[in-house]
Design a protein around this motif. Structure first.
Motif, PDB file in Angstrom:
ATOM      1  N   GLY A 118      74.281  45.667  99.709  1.00 10.09           N
ATOM      2  CA  GLY A 118      72.874  45.693 100.097  1.00 10.09           C
ATOM      3  C   GLY A 118      71.904  45.897  98.955  1.00 10.09           C
ATOM      4  O   GLY A 118      70.951  45.122  98.780  1.00 10.09           O
ATOM      5  N   GLN A 119      72.095  46.929  98.162  1.00  8.73           N
ATOM      6  CA  GLN A 119      71.173  47.228  97.057  1.00  8.73           C
ATOM      7  C   GLN A 119      71.161  46.092  96.037  1.00  8.73           C
ATOM      8  O   GLN A 119      70.102  45.685  95.562  1.00  8.73           O
ATOM      9  CB  GLN A 119      71.571  48.546  96.393  1.00  8.73           C
ATOM     10  CG  GLN A 119      70.656  48.967  95.273  1.00  8.73           C
ATOM     11  CD  GLN A 119      69.321  49.477  95.771  1.00  8.73           C
ATOM     12  OE1 GLN A 119      69.227  50.030  96.850  1.00  8.73           O
ATOM     13  NE2 GLN A 119      68.285  49.282  94.992  1.00  8.73           N
ATOM     14  N   THR A 120      72.327  45.573  95.702  1.00  6.10           N
ATOM     15  CA  THR A 120      72.408  44.504  94.707  1.00  6.10           C
ATOM     16  C   THR A 120      71.780  43.219  95.240  1.00  6.10           C
ATOM     17  O   THR A 120      71.070  42.525  94.507  1.00  6.10           O
ATOM     18  CB  THR A 120      73.876  44.286  94.283  1.00  6.10           C
ATOM     19  OG1 THR A 120      74.392  45.535  93.812  1.00  6.10           O
ATOM     20  CG2 THR A 120      73.999  43.247  93.185  1.00  6.10           C
ATOM     21  N   ILE A 121      72.006  42.921  96.503  1.00  5.56           N
ATOM     22  CA  ILE A 121      71.373  41.747  97.111  1.00  5.56           C
ATOM     23  C   ILE A 121      69.858  41.883  97.051  1.00  5.56           C
ATOM     24  O   ILE A 121      69.144  40.951  96.655  1.00  5.56           O
ATOM     25  CB  ILE A 121      71.863  41.549  98.563  1.00  5.56           C
ATOM     26  CG1 ILE A 121      73.331  41.127  98.575  1.00  5.56           C
ATOM     27  CG2 ILE A 121      70.989  40.520  99.297  1.00  5.56           C
ATOM     28  CD1 ILE A 121      73.994  41.179  99.942  1.00  5.56           C
ATOM     29  N   ARG A 122      69.341  43.057  97.419  1.00  6.70           N
ATOM     30  CA  ARG A 122      67.890  43.270  97.374  1.00  6.70           C
ATOM     31  C   ARG A 122      67.350  43.142  95.954  1.00  6.70           C
ATOM     32  O   ARG A 122      66.286  42.556  95.726  1.00  6.70           O
ATOM     33  CB  ARG A 122      67.548  44.635  97.978  1.00  6.70           C
ATOM     34  CG  ARG A 122      67.770  44.668  99.493  1.00  6.70           C
ATOM     35  CD  ARG A 122      67.260  45.943 100.140  1.00  6.70           C
ATOM     36  NE  ARG A 122      67.990  47.141  99.783  1.00  6.70           N
ATOM     37  CZ  ARG A 122      69.111  47.558 100.384  1.00  6.70           C
ATOM     38  NH1 ARG A 122      69.643  46.849 101.374  1.00  6.70           N
ATOM     39  NH2 ARG A 122      69.693  48.668 100.010  1.00  6.70           N
ATOM     40  N   THR A 123      68.076  43.667  94.971  1.00  6.73           N
ATOM     41  CA  THR A 123      67.664  43.568  93.568  1.00  6.73           C
ATOM     42  C   THR A 123      67.591  42.109  93.134  1.00  6.73           C
ATOM     43  O   THR A 123      66.618  41.677  92.507  1.00  6.73           O
ATOM     44  CB  THR A 123      68.643  44.360  92.666  1.00  6.73           C
ATOM     45  OG1 THR A 123      68.596  45.738  93.034  1.00  6.73           O
ATOM     46  CG2 THR A 123      68.302  44.197  91.196  1.00  6.73           C
ATOM     47  N   PHE A 124      68.614  41.330  93.470  1.00 10.19           N
ATOM     48  CA  PHE A 124      68.635  39.914  93.107  1.00 10.19           C
ATOM     49  C   PHE A 124      67.526  39.139  93.819  1.00 10.19           C
ATOM     50  O   PHE A 124      66.896  38.272  93.220  1.00 10.19           O
ATOM     51  CB  PHE A 124      70.003  39.299  93.417  1.00 10.19           C
ATOM     52  CG  PHE A 124      70.963  39.316  92.251  1.00 10.19           C
ATOM     53  CD1 PHE A 124      71.446  38.137  91.715  1.00 10.19           C
ATOM     54  CD2 PHE A 124      71.386  40.511  91.690  1.00 10.19           C
ATOM     55  CE1 PHE A 124      72.316  38.134  90.641  1.00 10.19           C
ATOM     56  CE2 PHE A 124      72.260  40.532  90.619  1.00 10.19           C
ATOM     57  CZ  PHE A 124      72.736  39.343  90.087  1.00 10.19           C
ATOM     58  N   LEU A 125      67.284  39.445  95.090  1.00 12.47           N
ATOM     59  CA  LEU A 125      66.199  38.775  95.818  1.00 12.47           C
ATOM     60  C   LEU A 125      64.844  39.086  95.193  1.00 12.47           C
ATOM     61  O   LEU A 125      64.029  38.178  94.981  1.00 12.47           O
ATOM     62  CB  LEU A 125      66.204  39.186  97.286  1.00 12.47           C
ATOM     63  CG  LEU A 125      67.210  38.490  98.183  1.00 12.47           C
ATOM     64  CD1 LEU A 125      67.299  39.194  99.534  1.00 12.47           C
ATOM     65  CD2 LEU A 125      66.863  37.015  98.363  1.00 12.47           C
ATOM     66  N   GLN A 126      64.594  40.360  94.901  1.00 17.88           N
ATOM     67  CA  GLN A 126      63.313  40.763  94.301  1.00 17.88           C
ATOM     68  C   GLN A 126      63.087  40.069  92.962  1.00 17.88           C
ATOM     69  O   GLN A 126      61.956  39.761  92.606  1.00 17.88           O
ATOM     70  CB  GLN A 126      63.247  42.280  94.109  1.00 17.88           C
ATOM     71  CG  GLN A 126      63.098  43.053  95.376  1.00 17.88           C
ATOM     72  CD  GLN A 126      61.664  43.048  95.923  1.00 17.88           C
ATOM     73  OE1 GLN A 126      60.831  42.222  95.591  1.00 17.88           O
ATOM     74  NE2 GLN A 126      61.388  43.981  96.800  1.00 17.88           N
ATOM     75  N   ALA A 127      64.167  39.828  92.221  1.00 13.36           N
ATOM     76  CA  ALA A 127      64.065  39.182  90.911  1.00 13.36           C
ATOM     77  C   ALA A 127      64.024  37.656  91.013  1.00 13.36           C
ATOM     78  O   ALA A 127      63.914  36.976  89.998  1.00 13.36           O
ATOM     79  CB  ALA A 127      65.233  39.620  90.025  1.00 13.36           C
ATOM     80  N   LEU A 152      59.808  44.651 100.696  1.00 17.91           N
ATOM     81  CA  LEU A 152      59.657  43.595  99.689  1.00 17.91           C
ATOM     82  C   LEU A 152      58.276  43.680  99.056  1.00 17.91           C
ATOM     83  O   LEU A 152      57.316  44.073  99.719  1.00 17.91           O
ATOM     84  CB  LEU A 152      59.812  42.217 100.334  1.00 17.91           C
ATOM     85  CG  LEU A 152      61.156  41.898 100.978  1.00 17.91           C
ATOM     86  CD1 LEU A 152      61.067  40.603 101.775  1.00 17.91           C
ATOM     87  CD2 LEU A 152      62.233  41.798  99.918  1.00 17.91           C
ATOM     88  N   GLU A 153      58.182  43.293  97.806  1.00 18.37           N
ATOM     89  CA  GLU A 153      56.886  43.235  97.138  1.00 18.37           C
ATOM     90  C   GLU A 153      56.068  42.063  97.648  1.00 18.37           C
ATOM     91  O   GLU A 153      54.847  42.091  97.623  1.00 18.37           O
ATOM     92  CB  GLU A 153      57.087  43.133  95.629  1.00 18.37           C
ATOM     93  CG  GLU A 153      57.728  44.378  95.041  1.00 18.37           C
ATOM     94  CD  GLU A 153      58.103  44.212  93.579  1.00 18.37           C
ATOM     95  OE1 GLU A 153      57.778  43.166  92.967  1.00 18.37           O
ATOM     96  OE2 GLU A 153      58.731  45.143  93.043  1.00 18.37           O
ATOM     97  N   ALA A 154      56.743  41.012  98.097  1.00 19.76           N
ATOM     98  CA  ALA A 154      56.078  39.819  98.630  1.00 19.76           C
ATOM     99  C   ALA A 154      57.058  39.125  99.567  1.00 19.76           C
ATOM    100  O   ALA A 154      58.260  39.363  99.516  1.00 19.76           O
ATOM    101  CB  ALA A 154      55.687  38.873  97.486  1.00 19.76           C
TER     102      ALA A 154
END
Length: 179
Positions: A118-127, A152-154
């Motif tokens: 979960g955390q890694t997926i969110r990090t990759f999505l945000q980037a 999410l930021e956007a």
């Protein structure tokens, strides 16, 4: 972020969007997958044949190793963690932050990454690093747990590529991520 690879997600969730219980337990997912004929893998083996690298966070790595399940032979396994010792396991490479991970994967000539946890997926999505997401939804509500997605930021727009009903009420959807 310059990089040489594509990144994809292939994950199971409850209908209410959780990937595990609060304590990391996956019994609700595994038991239903087995009851539905999970030996078929619902496309997972085919998906894994397309990737050369698996990226996960420390919590996912620890859950995988604790379960004794390791099906990553022949793949480069990268763990994104600032707390895991670099020499923890000869099967993995530990990267303390996203920039070093991306540089390391690019230096290795990585072509296709499976992003897990979960955390890694969110990090990759945000980037903006994920190109495709496949979610297999299990017909159960677990009420609370570790969510697949979070704040999410956007907005991240998705385009539906496929949706299919599987055995025992599982539903699998695949989306292209509009980066």
């Amino acid at each position: 972020m310059d990089h040489s690879f594509t990144a994809s997600v292939f994950i199971g969730t409850s209908v209410d969007g959780f990937i595990a219980r609060e304590d990391g337990d996956l019994g609700w997912l595994i038991s239903r997958g087995e009851a539905a004929g999970g030996g078929e893998g619902y496309g997972y083996p085919d998906f894994m044949s397309t990737v050369d690298t698996v990226v996960m966070g420390r919590a996912t790595y620890e859950a995988v190793t604790a379960s004794g399940w390791w099906e990553y032979d022949g793949k480069h396994v990268a763990v994104l963690s600032s707390r895991l010792p670099a020499d923890r396991d000869p099967r993995i490479t530990v990267y303390p932050d996203l920039d070093r991970l991306i540089a390391g994967l690019t230096d290795r000539g990585t072509k296709s990454v499976y992003v897990d946890g979960g955390q890694t997926i969110r990090t990759f999505l945000q980037a903006g690093l994920v190109q495709q997401i496949t979610i297999t939804q299990v017909p159960v509500l677990i009420g609370s747990g570790i969510p697949l997605f979070g704040p999410l930021e956007a907005d991240i727009s998705l385009t539906l590529l496929s949706a299919q009903a599987l055995k025992a009420g599982l539903v699998q959807t695949t989306y292209a991520v509009e980066n």
